[in-house]
Motif scaffolding. Structure first.
Motif, short mmCIF file in Angstrom:
data_model
loop_
_atom_site.label_atom_id
_atom_site.label_comp_id
_atom_site.label_asym_id
_atom_site.label_seq_id
_atom_site.Cartn_x
_atom_site.Cartn_y
_atom_site.Cartn_z
N ARG A 259 -16.34 27.71 67.95
CA ARG A 259 -17.48 27.35 67.09
C ARG A 259 -17.46 25.87 66.75
O ARG A 259 -18.50 25.20 66.83
CB ARG A 259 -17.42 28.14 65.78
CG ARG A 259 -17.78 29.57 65.88
CD ARG A 259 -17.94 30.20 64.52
NE ARG A 259 -16.97 29.68 63.55
CZ ARG A 259 -16.15 30.43 62.84
NH1 ARG A 259 -16.16 31.74 62.98
NH2 ARG A 259 -15.31 29.90 61.98
N LEU A 260 -16.30 25.34 66.39
CA LEU A 260 -16.21 23.93 66.00
C LEU A 260 -16.51 23.00 67.18
O LEU A 260 -17.22 22.01 67.03
CB LEU A 260 -14.83 23.63 65.43
CG LEU A 260 -14.52 24.29 64.09
CD1 LEU A 260 -13.08 24.03 63.70
CD2 LEU A 260 -15.46 23.82 63.01
N ALA B 196 -19.78 20.61 67.43
CA ALA B 196 -19.59 19.17 67.57
C ALA B 196 -20.28 18.63 68.82
O ALA B 196 -20.79 17.51 68.82
CB ALA B 196 -18.10 18.84 67.61
N ALA C 123 -21.30 26.17 63.16
CA ALA C 123 -19.84 26.10 63.04
C ALA C 123 -19.29 27.09 62.03
O ALA C 123 -18.16 27.55 62.15
CB ALA C 123 -19.41 24.69 62.66
N THR C 124 -20.09 27.46 61.04
CA THR C 124 -19.60 28.38 60.00
C THR C 124 -20.02 29.81 60.21
O THR C 124 -19.37 30.72 59.71
CB THR C 124 -20.07 27.92 58.61
OG1 THR C 124 -21.50 27.84 58.60
CG2 THR C 124 -19.48 26.57 58.27
N GLU D 39 -12.88 30.46 65.97
CA GLU D 39 -13.07 29.27 65.14
C GLU D 39 -13.07 27.98 65.96
O GLU D 39 -13.93 27.11 65.77
CB GLU D 39 -11.98 29.21 64.07
CG GLU D 39 -12.14 28.04 63.14
CD GLU D 39 -11.06 27.99 62.06
OE1 GLU D 39 -11.12 27.07 61.25
OE2 GLU D 39 -10.18 28.87 62.06
N GLN D 40 -12.13 27.86 66.88
CA GLN D 40 -12.06 26.64 67.69
C GLN D 40 -13.31 26.48 68.55
O GLN D 40 -13.85 25.39 68.68
CB GLN D 40 -10.83 26.66 68.61
CG GLN D 40 -9.52 26.71 67.90
CD GLN D 40 -9.06 28.13 67.60
OE1 GLN D 40 -9.82 29.08 67.75
NE2 GLN D 40 -7.83 28.28 67.17
#
Length: 182
Positions: A135-136, A140, A125-126, A132-133
């Motif tokens: 990756r998150l 998850a 995620a980082t 960004e969306q």
């Protein structure tokens, strides 16, 4: 009037598809013609929902309608059987077991597997080169699968120390890369 006709058509096509599936599977051998007919009727239903409500809402309505109609159809087919008497039997006593290895497996699969899975998910995620969306969301979605994989590996393999080492190494490495280079 046009939307109501599409809704009725979609509902009837879904119900007919469910009836054809039921007819196909009640026989001892799968009736492929009824299965093909059910697939065609469900395609017609999906098309009607899509035409009436657009692709985003129509496909969801088609899947939900088919599931709810199938659930209602199954509920109408429940048969209540008479209660059978239970015979009194005594089981032989179970052998005495040691619980230490099972507790170690549970701790390894639960805690260390979770630490490794969450560490890899946070690292992804980082650090992944994506939006960004994205990756998150991917992190998850991947985290429970990684944890399930860790649990499956712990349950299926007898070498517990190897798993402890791998999980600790993954957790420490991912945490180190994530937090030290931040």
């Amino acid at each position: 009037m046009g939307a109501a006709l599409l809704i009725v058509t979609a509902l009837m096509a879904s119900l007919a598809g469910i009836l054809l599936c039921w007819r196909a599977w009640t026989r001892h051998a799968l009736n492929w013609r009824a299965g093909v007919g059910a697939a065609l009727l469900w395609s017609l239903s999906t098309g009607a929902w899509t035409i009436g409500f657009g692709a985003e809402i129509g496909i969801a309505l088609a899947l939900e309608t088919a599931a709810l109609l199938a659930f209602a159809f199954i509920l109408t087919r429940i048969e209540i059987r008479p209660v059978q008497t239970v015979r009194d039997r005594t089981a032989p006593p179970l052998p005495r077991r040691r619980y230490g290895r099972g507790i170690a497996r549970a701790l390894t699969a639960g805690l260390l597997g979770f630490a490794a899975a969450i560490g890899l998910a946070v690292l992804f995620a980082t650090r992944a080169p994506l939006a960004e969306q994205t990756r998150l969301i991917l992190a998850a979605l991947a985290m429970p699968s990684l944890w399930c994989g860790a649990i499956a590996w712990t349950v299926c393999d007898r070498r517990l120390l190897l798993q402890v080492g791998v999980f600790l190494g993954l957790a420490a490495t991912s945490a180190g890369i994530t937090f030290i280079t931040a």
